[in-house]
Scaffold this motif. Structure first.
Motif, PDB file in Angstrom:
ATOM      1  N   ARG A 144      42.561  41.449  24.163  1.00 46.75           N
ATOM      2  CA  ARG A 144      42.909  39.979  24.139  1.00 46.75           C
ATOM      3  C   ARG A 144      44.670  40.113  24.376  1.00 46.75           C
ATOM      4  NH1 ARG A 144      39.806  36.230  21.771  1.00 46.75           N
ATOM      5  NH2 ARG A 144      41.506  34.892  21.210  1.00 46.75           N
ATOM      6  N   LEU A 145      44.956  39.522  25.396  1.00 46.14           N
ATOM      7  CA  LEU A 145      46.504  39.588  26.098  1.00 46.14           C
ATOM      8  C   LEU A 145      46.911  37.930  25.925  1.00 46.14           C
ATOM      9  CD1 LEU A 145      45.907  41.929  28.822  1.00 46.14           C
ATOM     10  CD2 LEU A 145      46.539  42.275  26.476  1.00 46.14           C
ATOM     11  N   SER A 146      48.106  37.960  25.734  1.00 45.48           N
ATOM     12  CA  SER A 146      48.789  36.601  25.982  1.00 45.48           C
ATOM     13  C   SER A 146      48.594  36.095  27.271  1.00 45.48           C
ATOM     14  CB  SER A 146      50.350  36.760  25.761  1.00 45.48           C
ATOM     15  OG  SER A 146      51.066  37.520  26.358  1.00 45.48           O
ATOM     16  N   PRO A 147      48.920  34.972  27.720  1.00 43.13           N
ATOM     17  CA  PRO A 147      48.706  34.590  28.998  1.00 43.13           C
ATOM     18  C   PRO A 147      49.754  35.138  30.056  1.00 43.13           C
ATOM     19  CG  PRO A 147      48.593  32.633  27.551  1.00 43.13           C
ATOM     20  CD  PRO A 147      49.025  33.927  26.798  1.00 43.13           C
ATOM     21  N   GLU A 148      50.837  35.304  29.480  1.00 46.34           N
ATOM     22  CA  GLU A 148      52.001  35.978  30.487  1.00 46.34           C
ATOM     23  C   GLU A 148      51.659  37.338  30.648  1.00 46.34           C
ATOM     24  OE1 GLU A 148      52.491  34.505  27.533  1.00 46.34           O
ATOM     25  OE2 GLU A 148      53.467  32.742  27.877  1.00 46.34           O
ATOM     26  N   VAL A 149      51.116  38.284  29.735  1.00 42.25           N
ATOM     27  CA  VAL A 149      50.752  39.560  29.969  1.00 42.25           C
ATOM     28  C   VAL A 149      49.511  39.647  30.946  1.00 42.25           C
ATOM     29  CG1 VAL A 149      49.826  41.670  28.897  1.00 42.25           C
ATOM     30  CG2 VAL A 149      51.821  40.202  27.835  1.00 42.25           C
ATOM     31  N   ARG A 150      48.615  38.659  30.782  1.00 41.54           N
ATOM     32  CA  ARG A 150      47.157  38.773  31.583  1.00 41.54           C
ATOM     33  C   ARG A 150      47.582  38.245  32.897  1.00 41.54           C
ATOM     34  NH1 ARG A 150      42.727  40.970  30.557  1.00 41.54           N
ATOM     35  NH2 ARG A 150      42.329  39.928  28.574  1.00 41.54           N
ATOM     36  N   ARG A 151      48.455  37.328  33.210  1.00 38.36           N
ATOM     37  CA  ARG A 151      48.717  36.910  34.656  1.00 38.36           C
ATOM     38  C   ARG A 151      49.640  38.071  35.202  1.00 38.36           C
ATOM     39  NH1 ARG A 151      52.753  34.897  37.765  1.00 38.36           N
ATOM     40  NH2 ARG A 151      52.338  33.037  39.221  1.00 38.36           N
ATOM     41  N   SER A 152      50.459  38.703  34.542  1.00 36.60           N
ATOM     42  CA  SER A 152      51.212  40.089  35.046  1.00 36.60           C
ATOM     43  C   SER A 152      50.232  41.009  35.356  1.00 36.60           C
ATOM     44  CB  SER A 152      52.236  40.518  34.105  1.00 36.60           C
ATOM     45  OG  SER A 152      52.872  41.700  34.415  1.00 36.60           O
ATOM     46  N   GLU A 153      49.060  41.170  34.542  1.00 38.93           N
ATOM     47  CA  GLU A 153      48.316  42.326  34.920  1.00 38.93           C
ATOM     48  C   GLU A 153      47.223  41.807  36.197  1.00 38.93           C
ATOM     49  OE1 GLU A 153      45.477  43.654  31.964  1.00 38.93           O
ATOM     50  OE2 GLU A 153      46.910  44.729  30.924  1.00 38.93           O
ATOM     51  N   ILE A 154      46.990  40.752  36.305  1.00 37.28           N
ATOM     52  CA  ILE A 154      46.562  40.155  37.423  1.00 37.28           C
ATOM     53  C   ILE A 154      46.993  40.370  38.762  1.00 37.28           C
ATOM     54  CG2 ILE A 154      45.527  38.124  38.918  1.00 37.28           C
ATOM     55  CD1 ILE A 154      44.602  37.086  35.889  1.00 37.28           C
ATOM     56  N   VAL A 155      48.480  40.101  38.510  1.00 36.69           N
ATOM     57  CA  VAL A 155      49.502  40.200  39.831  1.00 36.69           C
ATOM     58  C   VAL A 155      49.485  41.729  40.201  1.00 36.69           C
ATOM     59  CG1 VAL A 155      51.727  39.901  40.539  1.00 36.69           C
ATOM     60  CG2 VAL A 155      50.674  38.073  39.292  1.00 36.69           C
ATOM     61  N   ARG A 156      49.399  42.593  39.203  1.00 30.66           N
ATOM     62  CA  ARG A 156      49.630  44.236  39.541  1.00 30.66           C
ATOM     63  C   ARG A 156      48.542  44.470  40.177  1.00 30.66           C
ATOM     64  NH1 ARG A 156      52.271  44.332  34.382  1.00 30.66           N
ATOM     65  NH2 ARG A 156      50.507  45.052  33.334  1.00 30.66           N
ATOM     66  N   ALA A 157      47.473  44.060  39.683  1.00 30.25           N
ATOM     67  CA  ALA A 157      45.986  44.403  40.308  1.00 30.25           C
ATOM     68  C   ALA A 157      46.144  43.975  41.720  1.00 30.25           C
ATOM     69  CB  ALA A 157      44.977  44.088  39.479  1.00 30.25           C
ATOM     70  N   ALA A 158      46.437  42.728  41.859  1.00 30.99           N
ATOM     71  CA  ALA A 158      46.497  42.242  43.389  1.00 30.99           C
ATOM     72  C   ALA A 158      47.393  42.976  44.196  1.00 30.99           C
ATOM     73  CB  ALA A 158      46.908  41.015  43.452  1.00 30.99           C
ATOM     74  N   ILE A 159      48.412  43.456  43.714  1.00 35.24           N
ATOM     75  CA  ILE A 159      49.427  44.255  44.380  1.00 35.24           C
ATOM     76  C   ILE A 159      48.855  45.654  44.948  1.00 35.24           C
ATOM     77  CG2 ILE A 159      51.531  45.437  44.410  1.00 35.24           C
ATOM     78  CD1 ILE A 159      52.774  43.243  42.579  1.00 35.24           C
ATOM     79  N   THR A 160      48.170  46.252  43.852  1.00 37.19           N
ATOM     80  CA  THR A 160      47.340  47.623  44.347  1.00 37.19           C
ATOM     81  C   THR A 160      46.437  47.148  45.622  1.00 37.19           C
ATOM     82  OG1 THR A 160      48.138  48.214  41.945  1.00 37.19           O
ATOM     83  CG2 THR A 160      46.474  49.489  43.336  1.00 37.19           C
ATOM     84  N   LEU A 161      45.658  46.439  45.048  1.00 36.34           N
ATOM     85  CA  LEU A 161      44.586  46.031  46.302  1.00 36.34           C
ATOM     86  C   LEU A 161      45.099  45.844  47.438  1.00 36.34           C
ATOM     87  CD1 LEU A 161      41.673  45.844  46.664  1.00 36.34           C
ATOM     88  CD2 LEU A 161      41.765  43.650  46.078  1.00 36.34           C
ATOM     89  N   PHE A 162      45.829  44.593  47.439  1.00 30.39           N
ATOM     90  CA  PHE A 162      46.370  44.505  48.653  1.00 30.39           C
ATOM     91  C   PHE A 162      47.444  45.397  49.448  1.00 30.39           C
ATOM     92  CE2 PHE A 162      46.704  39.765  47.109  1.00 30.39           C
ATOM     93  CZ  PHE A 162      45.354  39.685  47.289  1.00 30.39           C
ATOM     94  N   SER A 163      48.055  46.311  48.711  1.00 28.17           N
ATOM     95  CA  SER A 163      48.808  47.353  49.430  1.00 28.17           C
ATOM     96  C   SER A 163      47.723  48.345  49.788  1.00 28.17           C
ATOM     97  CB  SER A 163      49.537  48.072  48.465  1.00 28.17           C
ATOM     98  OG  SER A 163      49.077  48.961  47.507  1.00 28.17           O
ATOM     99  N   GLU A 164      46.466  48.427  49.393  1.00 33.17           N
ATOM    100  CA  GLU A 164      45.596  49.419  49.866  1.00 33.17           C
ATOM    101  C   GLU A 164      44.807  49.025  50.963  1.00 33.17           C
ATOM    102  OE1 GLU A 164      43.401  50.513  46.526  1.00 33.17           O
ATOM    103  OE2 GLU A 164      44.853  51.568  45.840  1.00 33.17           O
ATOM    104  N   SER A 165      44.195  47.394  51.165  1.00 30.08           N
ATOM    105  CA  SER A 165      43.402  47.153  51.734  1.00 30.08           C
ATOM    106  C   SER A 165      44.034  45.807  52.794  1.00 30.08           C
ATOM    107  CB  SER A 165      42.014  46.754  51.240  1.00 30.08           C
ATOM    108  OG  SER A 165      42.255  45.616  50.320  1.00 30.08           O
ATOM    109  N   GLY A 166      45.044  45.631  52.279  1.00 31.28           N
ATOM    110  CA  GLY A 166      45.794  44.514  53.028  1.00 31.28           C
ATOM    111  C   GLY A 166      45.416  43.049  52.435  1.00 31.28           C
ATOM    112  N   PHE A 167      45.970  41.929  53.070  1.00 33.26           N
ATOM    113  CA  PHE A 167      45.827  40.690  52.291  1.00 33.26           C
ATOM    114  C   PHE A 167      44.348  40.130  52.340  1.00 33.26           C
ATOM    115  CE2 PHE A 167      50.264  41.222  52.752  1.00 33.26           C
ATOM    116  CZ  PHE A 167      50.759  40.591  51.516  1.00 33.26           C
TER     117      PHE A 167
END
Length: 218
Positions: free
Chosen positions: A16-39
């Motif tokens: 159970r995460l705060s909205p701010e932390v959850r949003r940050s985790e989503i962005v970090r996951a997107a950064i990792t994915l997009f840096s591996e496979s592109g947008f």
């Protein structure tokens, strides 16, 4: 035979995460994915990386474009150090010295695998993201370089920077990023050689600007 349900002691616990932390985790996951496979990477894959469902992701980012914008902001905008502005505007130092110091600090920040891969994928596959980045570079780095060099050479300051004046600065900036990408691929990021390459690129611009006074756009 009917299988028994796992006990509470063995059942996975959803964080159970705060909205701010959850949003940050989503962005970090997107950064990792997009840096591996592109947008081209999907929101479904981003959600899986973040350990959440796709519907939950959409509560934070209503569509993929909004997620890409968040990635762009964190990677390409929030890495900008406000101290660099003062460095570039310090007229107590020659233009070349200022921009040498700036590019050493800037490349130290951006010559990272994730940053360089995202820049490369934007260049190849996502014209909109790359256009956003180009606009920032042009306004915060290249136009100031041209204006400050004009002032140093006692040239006209009363007209806008032209597209022609930006061609060589773009060769300088793009060349440094390509150098960083080549070094990353080769597995060698040498600070000493990076400093030398920055100096040589700036020397190229200094000679060019001294030989070709600017002209107002017609």
């Amino acid at each position: 035979m009917k299988q028994s349900k796992p006990s509470d002691a063995t059942a996975p616990v959803r964080k159970r995460l705060s909205p701010e932390v959850r949003r940050s985790e989503i962005v970090r996951a997107a950064i990792t994915l997009f840096s591996e496979s592109g947008f081209d990477g999907s929101t479904r894959d981003v959600a899986r990386r973040a350990g959440i469902t796709q519907p939950l992701l959409y509560r934070y980012f209503p569509n993929k474009q909004s997620l890409i914008e968040a990635v762009y902001s964190e990677v390409f905008l929030e890495t900008w150090d406000a101290r660099w502005d003062a460095m570039l505007q310090d007229r107590t130092r020659p233009v070349r010295d200022r921009f040498q110091s700036f590019y050493e600090a800037y490349t130290e920040t951006v010559f990272q695998p994730v940053w360089l891969r995202l820049w490369y994928f934007a260049l190849l596959r996502d014209a909109e993201v790359h256009d956003w980045y180009r606009e920032v570079v042009q306004e915060q780095i290249l136009k100031p370089l041209v204006r400050e060099r004009r002032m140093e050479l006692d040239q006209g300051q009363d007209f806008a920077v032209t597209a022609q004046e930006l061609e060589v600065p773009w060769l300088l900036h793009g060349g440094l990023l390509n150098y960083g990408l080549r070094q990353q691929v080769a597995g060698r990021l040498d600070t000493e050689s990076r400093t030398r390459v920055i100096g040589e690129a700036l020397d190229m611009f200094m000679l060019h600007s001294a030989d070709r006074p600017p002209r107002p756009a017609e």
